[in-house]
Design a protein around this motif. Structure first.
Motif, mmCIF file in Angstrom:
data_model
loop_
_atom_site.group_PDB
_atom_site.id
_atom_site.type_symbol
_atom_site.label_atom_id
_atom_site.label_comp_id
_atom_site.label_asym_id
_atom_site.label_seq_id
_atom_site.Cartn_x
_atom_site.Cartn_y
_atom_site.Cartn_z
ATOM 1 N N GLN A 3 0.832 -1.103 0.024
ATOM 2 C CA GLN A 3 0.030 0.075 -0.038
ATOM 3 C C GLN A 3 0.966 1.265 -0.045
ATOM 4 O OE1 GLN A 3 -1.937 -1.242 3.456
ATOM 5 N NE2 GLN A 3 -4.301 -1.382 2.287
ATOM 6 N N ALA A 5 3.855 1.465 -1.208
ATOM 7 C CA ALA A 5 4.548 1.489 -2.706
ATOM 8 C C ALA A 5 3.454 2.125 -3.707
ATOM 9 C CB ALA A 5 4.949 0.245 -3.038
ATOM 10 N N ALA A 6 2.055 1.789 -3.507
ATOM 11 C CA ALA A 6 0.972 2.099 -4.396
ATOM 12 C C ALA A 6 0.852 3.900 -4.219
ATOM 13 C CB ALA A 6 -0.140 1.411 -3.937
ATOM 14 N N LEU A 7 1.141 4.190 -3.097
ATOM 15 C CA LEU A 7 1.077 5.636 -2.705
ATOM 16 C C LEU A 7 2.031 6.394 -3.257
ATOM 17 C CD1 LEU A 7 -0.798 5.375 0.688
ATOM 18 C CD2 LEU A 7 -1.965 6.084 -1.571
ATOM 19 N N ILE A 9 4.018 5.604 -5.803
ATOM 20 C CA ILE A 9 4.376 5.766 -7.549
ATOM 21 C C ILE A 9 3.516 6.841 -8.233
ATOM 22 C CG2 ILE A 9 3.828 4.055 -9.527
ATOM 23 C CD1 ILE A 9 4.306 1.643 -7.777
ATOM 24 N N PRO A 10 2.090 6.953 -7.752
ATOM 25 C CA PRO A 10 1.401 8.043 -8.458
ATOM 26 C C PRO A 10 2.131 9.200 -8.672
ATOM 27 C CG PRO A 10 -0.057 6.783 -7.462
ATOM 28 C CD PRO A 10 1.201 6.427 -7.183
ATOM 29 N N PHE A 30 1.617 3.384 -15.065
ATOM 30 C CA PHE A 30 2.057 3.276 -13.529
ATOM 31 C C PHE A 30 0.798 3.604 -12.845
ATOM 32 C CE2 PHE A 30 6.260 4.257 -15.456
ATOM 33 C CZ PHE A 30 7.001 3.265 -14.998
ATOM 34 N N LEU A 31 -0.078 4.341 -13.298
ATOM 35 C CA LEU A 31 -1.134 4.720 -12.112
ATOM 36 C C LEU A 31 -1.992 3.398 -11.984
ATOM 37 C CD1 LEU A 31 -2.514 8.026 -13.319
ATOM 38 C CD2 LEU A 31 -0.917 7.551 -11.216
ATOM 39 N N LEU A 33 -0.919 0.304 -12.291
ATOM 40 C CA LEU A 33 0.115 -0.629 -11.498
ATOM 41 C C LEU A 33 -0.280 -0.366 -10.013
ATOM 42 C CD1 LEU A 33 2.276 -3.008 -11.376
ATOM 43 C CD2 LEU A 33 3.695 -0.744 -11.475
ATOM 44 N N SER A 34 -0.279 1.073 -9.790
ATOM 45 C CA SER A 34 -0.248 1.470 -8.339
ATOM 46 C C SER A 34 -1.762 1.190 -7.805
ATOM 47 C CB SER A 34 -0.167 3.030 -8.122
ATOM 48 O OG SER A 34 -1.080 3.736 -8.730
ATOM 49 N N LEU A 37 -1.203 -2.553 -7.046
ATOM 50 C CA LEU A 37 -0.614 -2.920 -5.798
ATOM 51 C C LEU A 37 -1.442 -2.727 -4.455
ATOM 52 C CD1 LEU A 37 3.172 -1.488 -6.670
ATOM 53 C CD2 LEU A 37 2.289 -3.824 -6.110
ATOM 54 N N PHE A 38 -2.173 -1.475 -4.588
ATOM 55 C CA PHE A 38 -2.885 -1.045 -3.397
ATOM 56 C C PHE A 38 -3.810 -2.035 -3.110
ATOM 57 C CE2 PHE A 38 -5.933 1.085 -0.900
ATOM 58 C CZ PHE A 38 -5.148 1.934 0.002
#
Length: 49
Positions: A3, A5-7, A9-10, A30-31, A33-34, A37-38
């Motif tokens: 979570q 990492a997902a925050l 990346i954007p 990338f968005l 992907l995030s 991941l979240f």
């Protein structure tokens, strides 16, 4: 961990796109992907208790 990492990346993806380092399509990848991941991190957190 996922979570977090997902925050992270954007903003990095948006900054790279604004600096014209990557294309808009790559930024959207990338968005997405995030988001994935979240959701993965959230799901793992729910099953761990």
């Amino acid at each position: 961990m996922f979570q977090f990492a997902a925050l992270v990346i954007p903003p990095l993806a948006m900054a790279a796109q604004l600096a014209e380092q990557i294309s808009t399509g790559k930024m959207l990848q990338f968005l997405l992907l995030s988001v994935g991941l979240f959701v993965l991190g959230y799901t793992l957190q729910q099953y761990r208790g």
